[in-house]
Motif scaffolding. Structure first.
Motif, PDB file in Angstrom:
ATOM      1  N   ARG A 160       2.127   1.716  -3.523  1.00 15.91           N
ATOM      2  CA  ARG A 160       1.055   2.244  -4.385  1.00 15.91           C
ATOM      3  C   ARG A 160       0.803   3.723  -4.109  1.00 15.91           C
ATOM      4  O   ARG A 160       0.613   4.519  -5.031  1.00 15.91           O
ATOM      5  CB  ARG A 160      -0.222   1.435  -4.170  1.00 15.91           C
ATOM      6  N   ALA A 161       0.821   4.092  -2.810  1.00 17.44           N
ATOM      7  CA  ALA A 161       0.596   5.490  -2.451  1.00 17.44           C
ATOM      8  C   ALA A 161       1.717   6.372  -2.995  1.00 17.44           C
ATOM      9  O   ALA A 161       1.471   7.485  -3.478  1.00 17.44           O
ATOM     10  CB  ALA A 161       0.494   5.628  -0.934  1.00 17.44           C
ATOM     11  N   GLU A 162       2.944   5.878  -2.924  1.00 16.97           N
ATOM     12  CA  GLU A 162       4.085   6.647  -3.438  1.00 16.97           C
ATOM     13  C   GLU A 162       3.994   6.830  -4.948  1.00 16.97           C
ATOM     14  O   GLU A 162       4.249   7.926  -5.467  1.00 16.97           O
ATOM     15  CB  GLU A 162       5.378   5.931  -3.064  1.00 16.97           C
ATOM     16  N   LYS A 163       3.598   5.761  -5.646  1.00 17.14           N
ATOM     17  CA  LYS A 163       3.452   5.863  -7.091  1.00 17.14           C
ATOM     18  C   LYS A 163       2.327   6.824  -7.461  1.00 17.14           C
ATOM     19  O   LYS A 163       2.446   7.605  -8.422  1.00 17.14           O
ATOM     20  CB  LYS A 163       3.190   4.483  -7.693  1.00 17.14           C
ATOM     21  N   ALA A 164       1.234   6.778  -6.701  1.00 17.08           N
ATOM     22  CA  ALA A 164       0.119   7.685  -6.962  1.00 17.08           C
ATOM     23  C   ALA A 164       0.538   9.135  -6.741  1.00 17.08           C
ATOM     24  O   ALA A 164       0.166  10.034  -7.504  1.00 17.08           O
ATOM     25  CB  ALA A 164      -1.061   7.322  -6.066  1.00 17.08           C
ATOM     26  N   ALA A 165       1.339   9.358  -5.680  1.00 14.46           N
ATOM     27  CA  ALA A 165       1.825  10.707  -5.411  1.00 14.46           C
ATOM     28  C   ALA A 165       2.753  11.190  -6.522  1.00 14.46           C
ATOM     29  O   ALA A 165       2.692  12.359  -6.931  1.00 14.46           O
ATOM     30  CB  ALA A 165       2.550  10.731  -4.070  1.00 14.46           C
ATOM     31  N   GLU A 214       0.832  -1.210   0.000  1.00 17.37           N
ATOM     32  CA  GLU A 214       0.000   0.000   0.000  1.00 17.37           C
ATOM     33  C   GLU A 214       0.862   1.253   0.000  1.00 17.37           C
ATOM     34  O   GLU A 214       0.518   2.251  -0.659  1.00 17.37           O
ATOM     35  CB  GLU A 214      -0.928  -0.021   1.210  1.00 17.37           C
ATOM     36  N   ALA A 215       1.972   1.216   0.717  1.00 21.59           N
ATOM     37  CA  ALA A 215       2.876   2.371   0.739  1.00 21.59           C
ATOM     38  C   ALA A 215       3.486   2.611  -0.638  1.00 21.59           C
ATOM     39  O   ALA A 215       3.620   3.763  -1.085  1.00 21.59           O
ATOM     40  CB  ALA A 215       3.974   2.145   1.773  1.00 21.59           C
ATOM     41  N   GLN A 241       0.591  12.150  -9.477  1.00 24.18           N
ATOM     42  CA  GLN A 241      -0.090  13.422  -9.236  1.00 24.18           C
ATOM     43  C   GLN A 241       0.875  14.588  -9.375  1.00 24.18           C
ATOM     44  O   GLN A 241       0.532  15.647  -9.942  1.00 24.18           O
ATOM     45  CB  GLN A 241      -0.713  13.422  -7.838  1.00 24.18           C
TER      46      GLN A 241
END
Length: 259
Positions: A232-237, A229-230, A240
């Motif tokens: 995925r969150a980093e890739k999403a950031a 999850e971390a 963005q």
């Protein structure tokens, strides 16, 4: 199965054994072993002259079709008894009954006190229900067993096993008849289980962890999930941030227009 599985297994992997003289030539005994690999239930019986009966989940015996029937025949041949694990308490009681029946026939009963395979090669806290209750109900001696390096032969995710020599250390029998009639005393059950696990630790040389292996597996799974999850969150950031940069006006264009 001793000839079709045990013979080739010993020839290919050449397992070494220490303390085999502690296995009685006849009569009931409980073999309490650490659990590093699926292959533990094959290597231990392969090096013994006597049959060892373990318990296995019922799904191995009830799968329909030709493959299912072949799987059931195989597990019956290597001395596995089906236990329905659909309910935790029911599974435990079924395992206890199965163990008592095996020992009452004067045979060897194999059990893994940790309840499941070690997730990282360390030795985990033994579950007090099955092993201790069977030992106290029957008076059979408990023989500690340590499997060595079996987890290195076929690690998780590996299809082809690695040809190497695993080891098996067999300790002196432990007599718990002094506790007979006390199989419902949880403090006695814990004391018996801990004594067996201590002997296994001495034989195996493993680091001991005072939590259940099932809890450790949950912790490992939760940590892996949190890591995914971390990521995925980093890739999403990052995506963005890239969109924000792309949407921002170019300052060089403003300078050229004089604004």
């Amino acid at each position: 199965m001793k000839f079709s599985i045990g013979g080739p297994l010993k020839l290919a992997f050449r397992p070494w054994v220490e303390g085999i003289e502690h296995i009685p030539a006849e009569g009931p005994a409980i073999l309490a072993s650490n659990h590093l690999s699926f292959s533990d239930s094959f290597f231990l019986p392969a090096v013994l002259d006597r049959k060892v009966t373990f318990i296995a989940k019922a799904e191995y015996f009830t799968t329909p079709g030709v493959k299912g029937r072949m799987t059931a025949a195989f597990f019956k041949g290597v001395g596995q008894l089906p236990v329905d694990r659909s309910g935790a308490r029911g599974a435990g009681e079924a395992a206890i009954r199965s163990g008592i029946e095996v020992l009452e026939r004067g045979e060897l009963f194999g059990i893994y006190p940790e309840g499941t395979r070690s997730p990282d090669g360390r030795l985990y806290r033994g579950k007090p229900g099955g092993l201790a209750r069977v030992a106290l109900a029957t008076g059979a001696p408990v023989i500690p067993v340590a499997m060595i390096d079996t987890e290195k032969i076929q690690p998780p995710g590996k299809v082809v096993p690695k040809l190497m020599r695993p080891g098996i250390r067999i300790g002196e029998p432990l007599d718990f008849r002094r506790y007979q009639g006390m199989e419902h005393d949880r403090f006695v059950l814990r004391a018996v289980t801990d004594e067996v696990m201590y002997e296994i630790m001495k034989l195996s040389g493993q680091e001991y962890v005072d939590i259940y292996a099932t809890a450790a597996k949950r912790q490992i799974a939760e940590a892996a999930k949190a890591e995914r999850e971390a990521v995925r969150a980093e890739k999403a950031a990052d995506r963005q941030a890239a969109k924000s940069v792309a949407a921002a006006p170019d300052p060089t264009e403003r300078d050229a227009s004089g604004s």
